[in-house]
Design a protein around this motif. Sequence first.
Motif, PDB file in Angstrom:
ATOM      1  N   SER A  58       0.791  -1.229   0.000  1.00  0.00           N
ATOM      2  CA  SER A  58       0.000   0.000   0.000  1.00  0.00           C
ATOM      3  C   SER A  58       0.827   1.285   0.000  1.00  0.00           C
ATOM      4  CB  SER A  58      -0.919   0.002   1.223  1.00  0.00           C
ATOM      5  OG  SER A  58      -0.138  -0.005   2.421  1.00  0.00           O
ATOM      6  N   LEU A  59       2.130   1.190   0.196  1.00  0.00           N
ATOM      7  CA  LEU A  59       2.967   2.396   0.220  1.00  0.00           C
ATOM      8  C   LEU A  59       3.324   2.817  -1.201  1.00  0.00           C
ATOM      9  CD1 LEU A  59       5.364   1.388   3.135  1.00  0.00           C
ATOM     10  CD2 LEU A  59       3.419   2.959   3.266  1.00  0.00           C
ATOM     11  N   SER A  60       3.335   4.125  -1.438  1.00  0.00           N
ATOM     12  CA  SER A  60       3.739   4.638  -2.750  1.00  0.00           C
ATOM     13  C   SER A  60       5.220   4.349  -2.976  1.00  0.00           C
ATOM     14  CB  SER A  60       3.499   6.149  -2.824  1.00  0.00           C
ATOM     15  OG  SER A  60       4.438   6.829  -1.986  1.00  0.00           O
ATOM     16  N   SER A 110       5.960  16.503   5.888  1.00  0.00           N
ATOM     17  CA  SER A 110       5.584  15.974   7.210  1.00  0.00           C
ATOM     18  C   SER A 110       5.077  14.533   7.144  1.00  0.00           C
ATOM     19  CB  SER A 110       4.547  16.884   7.870  1.00  0.00           C
ATOM     20  OG  SER A 110       3.370  16.936   7.088  1.00  0.00           O
ATOM     21  N   LYS A 111       4.424  14.159   6.050  1.00  0.00           N
ATOM     22  CA  LYS A 111       3.927  12.782   5.943  1.00  0.00           C
ATOM     23  C   LYS A 111       5.098  11.810   5.778  1.00  0.00           C
ATOM     24  CE  LYS A 111       0.394   9.879   3.914  1.00  0.00           C
ATOM     25  NZ  LYS A 111      -0.767   9.770   3.039  1.00  0.00           N
ATOM     26  N   LEU A 112       6.088  12.168   4.971  1.00  0.00           N
ATOM     27  CA  LEU A 112       7.270  11.312   4.825  1.00  0.00           C
ATOM     28  C   LEU A 112       8.044  11.240   6.138  1.00  0.00           C
ATOM     29  CD1 LEU A 112       8.621  12.244   1.272  1.00  0.00           C
ATOM     30  CD2 LEU A 112       7.211  10.271   1.943  1.00  0.00           C
ATOM     31  N   GLU A 113       8.120  12.350   6.846  1.00  0.00           N
ATOM     32  CA  GLU A 113       8.818  12.359   8.136  1.00  0.00           C
ATOM     33  C   GLU A 113       8.093  11.469   9.148  1.00  0.00           C
ATOM     34  OE1 GLU A 113      11.615  13.033  11.111  1.00  0.00           O
ATOM     35  OE2 GLU A 113      11.738  13.118   8.937  1.00  0.00           O
ATOM     36  N   ALA A 114       6.763  11.465   9.102  1.00  0.00           N
ATOM     37  CA  ALA A 114       6.007  10.581   9.992  1.00  0.00           C
ATOM     38  C   ALA A 114       6.318   9.115   9.675  1.00  0.00           C
ATOM     39  CB  ALA A 114       4.504  10.853   9.861  1.00  0.00           C
ATOM     40  N   PHE A 137       1.063   8.099  13.732  1.00  0.00           N
ATOM     41  CA  PHE A 137       1.264   7.625  12.355  1.00  0.00           C
ATOM     42  C   PHE A 137      -0.053   7.662  11.583  1.00  0.00           C
ATOM     43  CE2 PHE A 137       1.987   4.000   9.312  1.00  0.00           C
ATOM     44  CZ  PHE A 137       2.973   4.615   8.546  1.00  0.00           C
ATOM     45  N   LEU A 138      -1.110   7.193  12.219  1.00  0.00           N
ATOM     46  CA  LEU A 138      -2.431   7.218  11.571  1.00  0.00           C
ATOM     47  C   LEU A 138      -2.887   8.657  11.340  1.00  0.00           C
ATOM     48  CD1 LEU A 138      -4.171   4.357  13.610  1.00  0.00           C
ATOM     49  CD2 LEU A 138      -3.287   4.226  11.255  1.00  0.00           C
ATOM     50  N   ASP A 139      -2.647   9.536  12.308  1.00  0.00           N
ATOM     51  CA  ASP A 139      -3.040  10.941  12.177  1.00  0.00           C
ATOM     52  C   ASP A 139      -2.266  11.656  11.072  1.00  0.00           C
ATOM     53  OD1 ASP A 139      -4.838  10.607  14.258  1.00  0.00           O
ATOM     54  OD2 ASP A 139      -3.568  11.609  15.759  1.00  0.00           O
ATOM     55  N   ALA A 140      -1.107  11.131  10.709  1.00  0.00           N
ATOM     56  CA  ALA A 140      -0.308  11.730   9.626  1.00  0.00           C
ATOM     57  C   ALA A 140      -0.861  11.365   8.251  1.00  0.00           C
ATOM     58  CB  ALA A 140       1.151  11.287   9.744  1.00  0.00           C
ATOM     59  N   GLY A 141      -1.895  10.531   8.212  1.00  0.00           N
ATOM     60  CA  GLY A 141      -2.521  10.190   6.938  1.00  0.00           C
ATOM     61  C   GLY A 141      -2.291   8.758   6.490  1.00  0.00           C
ATOM     62  N   TYR A 142      -1.742   7.940   7.350  1.00  0.00           N
ATOM     63  CA  TYR A 142      -1.521   6.534   7.029  1.00  0.00           C
ATOM     64  C   TYR A 142      -2.664   5.703   7.593  1.00  0.00           C
ATOM     65  CZ  TYR A 142       3.098   8.028   5.568  1.00  0.00           C
ATOM     66  OH  TYR A 142       4.126   8.662   4.927  1.00  0.00           O
ATOM     67  N   ASN A 143      -2.679   4.411   7.242  1.00  0.00           N
ATOM     68  CA  ASN A 143      -3.728   3.525   7.729  1.00  0.00           C
ATOM     69  C   ASN A 143      -3.119   2.224   8.251  1.00  0.00           C
ATOM     70  OD1 ASN A 143      -3.379   1.698   5.471  1.00  0.00           O
ATOM     71  ND2 ASN A 143      -4.535   3.160   4.224  1.00  0.00           N
ATOM     72  N   LYS A 144      -3.962   1.329   8.713  1.00  0.00           N
ATOM     73  CA  LYS A 144      -3.474   0.088   9.317  1.00  0.00           C
ATOM     74  C   LYS A 144      -2.797  -0.818   8.294  1.00  0.00           C
ATOM     75  CE  LYS A 144      -6.757   0.407  13.075  1.00  0.00           C
ATOM     76  NZ  LYS A 144      -8.052  -0.037  13.575  1.00  0.00           N
ATOM     77  N   GLU A 145      -3.254  -0.773   7.046  1.00  0.00           N
ATOM     78  CA  GLU A 145      -2.565  -1.547   6.001  1.00  0.00           C
ATOM     79  C   GLU A 145      -1.133  -1.042   5.845  1.00  0.00           C
ATOM     80  OE1 GLU A 145      -3.021  -2.880   1.303  1.00  0.00           O
ATOM     81  OE2 GLU A 145      -4.389  -1.364   2.107  1.00  0.00           O
ATOM     82  N   MET A 148       1.167  -2.538   8.474  1.00  0.00           N
ATOM     83  CA  MET A 148       1.603  -3.903   8.160  1.00  0.00           C
ATOM     84  C   MET A 148       2.652  -3.896   7.042  1.00  0.00           C
ATOM     85  SD  MET A 148       0.278  -5.741  10.347  1.00  0.00           S
ATOM     86  CE  MET A 148      -0.650  -5.020  11.674  1.00  0.00           C
ATOM     87  N   ASP A 149       2.510  -2.982   6.091  1.00  0.00           N
ATOM     88  CA  ASP A 149       3.471  -2.910   4.991  1.00  0.00           C
ATOM     89  C   ASP A 149       4.825  -2.359   5.452  1.00  0.00           C
ATOM     90  OD1 ASP A 149       1.699  -4.114   3.300  1.00  0.00           O
ATOM     91  OD2 ASP A 149       0.999  -2.252   2.381  1.00  0.00           O
ATOM     92  N   VAL A 150       4.820  -1.521   6.466  1.00  0.00           N
ATOM     93  CA  VAL A 150       6.088  -1.081   7.071  1.00  0.00           C
ATOM     94  C   VAL A 150       6.779  -2.283   7.721  1.00  0.00           C
ATOM     95  CG1 VAL A 150       7.116   0.305   8.942  1.00  0.00           C
ATOM     96  CG2 VAL A 150       5.451   1.347   7.379  1.00  0.00           C
TER      97      VAL A 150
END
Length: 185
Positions: A58-60, A110-114, A137-145, A148-150
């Motif tokens: 799910s990560l770009s 800021s999203k990449l830094e998160a 991390f979720l508040d920075a615009g990421y999700n639970k998927e 897991m991908d991290v």
Amino acid sequence: MAEFTFHTTETDHPKRKALLEKAQAGYGMIPNMIAGLSESPAAAEAYMALSKAVVKGSLSKEQQHVMWFTANAEHGCEYCMTGHTGLAMMDNIDPGVIDSARNVTSYKDSKLEALRQFTLIMIRQRGWADDDQVQAFLDAGYNKENIMDVIIGIAHKTISNYANHLMQTPLDKGSEPLAWKKPQA
């Protein structure tokens, strides 16, 4: 000190030979790391499977590189930082992102830094991120998927980073101009 062999397709081990031929076809060459990892065909196969999983996740592209760079820098893997610099350049990742990664500094975005911070938390705390860290991390615009991908990405880089440390993997031919040394703190 143990010396490791960097295998070629000339090997008489059928499973290793097939794996190295697959690497040759997929990468257009046999990276030294895979040549060394193929001492255990299972290890090389696991690394290559995780490579595909990260890319399908799910990560770009940019986020994948940030996560890889973060793990590589944290683990101090000169081979992987050098290799991923070249890959990031081929993927047209912003030069500022590459420079921040190689200098082990914060990202302006800021999203990449998160993502960098969360990757570091997961590595340094061995997966024991607390609720506030996960929520940030979720508040920075990421999700639970993405979480897991991290984890998949960290597993992917841990295999290569640790193996390269033990094997003292030489840089791949032509990558020397991109050589990386971890900045001194």
